[in-house]
Design a protein around this motif. Structure first.
Motif, PDB file in Angstrom:
ATOM      1  N   THR A 107      17.590  25.231  29.362  1.00 28.96           N
ATOM      2  CA  THR A 107      17.298  26.547  29.927  1.00 28.96           C
ATOM      3  C   THR A 107      16.217  26.396  30.995  1.00 28.96           C
ATOM      4  O   THR A 107      15.542  25.361  31.063  1.00 28.96           O
ATOM      5  CB  THR A 107      16.782  27.517  28.836  1.00 28.96           C
ATOM      6  N   GLN A 110      12.875  25.735  29.394  1.00 27.82           N
ATOM      7  CA  GLN A 110      12.703  24.357  28.935  1.00 27.82           C
ATOM      8  C   GLN A 110      12.332  23.443  30.098  1.00 27.82           C
ATOM      9  O   GLN A 110      11.457  22.592  29.977  1.00 27.82           O
ATOM     10  CB  GLN A 110      13.970  23.858  28.239  1.00 27.82           C
ATOM     11  N   GLU A 134      25.438  26.752  35.777  1.00 27.62           N
ATOM     12  CA  GLU A 134      25.302  27.396  34.478  1.00 27.62           C
ATOM     13  C   GLU A 134      26.503  26.988  33.627  1.00 27.62           C
ATOM     14  O   GLU A 134      27.655  27.064  34.085  1.00 27.62           O
ATOM     15  CB  GLU A 134      25.272  28.911  34.666  1.00 27.62           C
ATOM     16  N   VAL A 137      25.310  29.951  27.402  1.00 26.89           N
ATOM     17  CA  VAL A 137      24.088  30.628  26.992  1.00 26.89           C
ATOM     18  C   VAL A 137      23.695  30.126  25.608  1.00 26.89           C
ATOM     19  O   VAL A 137      24.530  29.663  24.838  1.00 26.89           O
ATOM     20  CB  VAL A 137      24.247  32.171  26.966  1.00 26.89           C
ATOM     21  N   THR A 138      22.397  30.247  25.305  1.00 23.30           N
ATOM     22  CA  THR A 138      21.929  29.846  23.992  1.00 23.30           C
ATOM     23  C   THR A 138      22.403  30.853  22.965  1.00 23.30           C
ATOM     24  O   THR A 138      22.773  31.986  23.310  1.00 23.30           O
ATOM     25  CB  THR A 138      20.382  29.767  23.953  1.00 23.30           C
ATOM     26  N   GLY A 139      22.368  30.477  21.710  1.00 22.32           N
ATOM     27  CA  GLY A 139      22.793  31.365  20.641  1.00 22.32           C
ATOM     28  C   GLY A 139      21.726  32.360  20.240  1.00 22.32           C
ATOM     29  O   GLY A 139      21.946  33.205  19.377  1.00 22.32           O
ATOM     30  N   ASP A 140      20.558  32.289  20.871  1.00 19.68           N
ATOM     31  CA  ASP A 140      19.457  33.196  20.547  1.00 19.68           C
ATOM     32  C   ASP A 140      19.796  34.619  20.972  1.00 19.68           C
ATOM     33  O   ASP A 140      20.657  34.848  21.808  1.00 19.68           O
ATOM     34  CB  ASP A 140      18.176  32.775  21.283  1.00 19.68           C
ATOM     35  N   GLY A 143      20.245  35.451  24.622  1.00 17.74           N
ATOM     36  CA  GLY A 143      20.844  34.235  25.163  1.00 17.74           C
ATOM     37  C   GLY A 143      20.410  33.802  26.546  1.00 17.74           C
ATOM     38  O   GLY A 143      20.849  34.340  27.538  1.00 17.74           O
ATOM     39  N   HIS A 145      20.330  31.349  29.786  1.00 19.68           N
ATOM     40  CA  HIS A 145      21.364  30.567  30.455  1.00 19.68           C
ATOM     41  C   HIS A 145      21.073  29.082  30.305  1.00 19.68           C
ATOM     42  O   HIS A 145      19.929  28.645  30.425  1.00 19.68           O
ATOM     43  CB  HIS A 145      21.423  30.925  31.950  1.00 19.68           C
ATOM     44  N   LEU A 146      22.127  28.308  30.050  1.00 21.74           N
ATOM     45  CA  LEU A 146      22.018  26.854  29.944  1.00 21.74           C
ATOM     46  C   LEU A 146      22.538  26.227  31.230  1.00 21.74           C
ATOM     47  O   LEU A 146      23.554  26.668  31.777  1.00 21.74           O
ATOM     48  CB  LEU A 146      22.842  26.342  28.761  1.00 21.74           C
ATOM     49  N   ASP A 176      13.236  20.220  21.943  1.00 26.09           N
ATOM     50  CA  ASP A 176      12.878  20.994  20.750  1.00 26.09           C
ATOM     51  C   ASP A 176      11.370  21.190  20.647  1.00 26.09           C
ATOM     52  O   ASP A 176      10.896  22.251  20.249  1.00 26.09           O
ATOM     53  CB  ASP A 176      13.408  20.316  19.485  1.00 26.09           C
ATOM     54  N   ASP A 179      10.410  23.970  23.002  1.00 24.32           N
ATOM     55  CA  ASP A 179      10.735  25.282  22.425  1.00 24.32           C
ATOM     56  C   ASP A 179       9.710  25.675  21.379  1.00 24.32           C
ATOM     57  O   ASP A 179       9.270  26.813  21.315  1.00 24.32           O
ATOM     58  CB  ASP A 179      12.127  25.275  21.795  1.00 24.32           C
TER      59      ASP A 179
END
Length: 185
Positions: A107, A110, A134, A137-140, A143, A145-146, A176, A179
């Motif tokens: 992201t 990150q 892109e 998207v994250t599962g959060d 979401g 963008h990845l 991680d 994050d």
């Protein structure tokens, strides 16, 4: 079926105008011939170009074929391309691109966590240049963008896959841990 020389001539013409790597099946559909025959001619062309030391080569990657300039000529081609007609990437863009390449998918936050600065503008520039894209998207909740590198990125570096990148990943912090740091702030 048409003679191989006519098929080859037409296939070479299609290769010259193709703006992206193409599968033998797509060529076969346009040429109204068998995929097997197209695949055989593609290998024949690639072998001949290589044997003759042509200034360009026909490469296959992931079942897709495309003409490229010969790797050995990359310095000359780069000199021509960069001769006042294209702007080089800034240091910030190169740093951002490296983070994306080694830690993808990532992201924006990150990437910013690794670089220590906001990277929104740089990420937009790299996206506009087609070097990153892109990919989801994250599962959060909400979401983010990845982003990941593109085939153009690989082409520009003259490599077939990300595995060909130098092993720098151990020098970058784990995504991680970035994050976790964001969540404690």
């Amino acid at each position: 079926m048409e003679p191989v020389s006519i098929l080859r001539s037409r296939l070479e013409s299609l290769l010259l105008v193709a703006d992206e790597a193409t599968s033998p099946a797509d060529f076969a559909r346009v040429l109204e011939t068998s995929e097997t025959q197209v695949a055989e001619v593609l290998v024949e062309i690639a072998t001949e170009f290589s044997d003759r030391g042509m200034g360009f080569e026909l490469r296959e990657r992931g079942g897709l074929w495309r003409l490229y300039t010969r790797r050995e000529n990359s310095a000359t081609v780069e000199a021509k391309i960069l001769d006042g007609t294209q702007q080089r990437l800034s240091r910030a863009a190169l740093e951002t691109l490296a983070v994306v390449a080694y830690r993808q998918p990532v992201t924006r936050s990150q990437v910013a966590g690794v670089r220590g600065v906001n990277c929104d503008g740089v990420m937009r520039t790299l996206t506009l240049r087609g070097l990153i894209a892109e990919v989801g998207v994250t599962g959060d909740v909400g979401g983010a963008h990845l982003y990941a590198t593109t085939d153009l990125f690989l082409e520009q570096l003259g490599i077939d896959s990300l595995e060909a990148l130098p092993n720098l990943a151990p020098l970058l912090p784990d995504v991680d841990s970035i994050d976790a740091a964001d969540q404690t702030d």
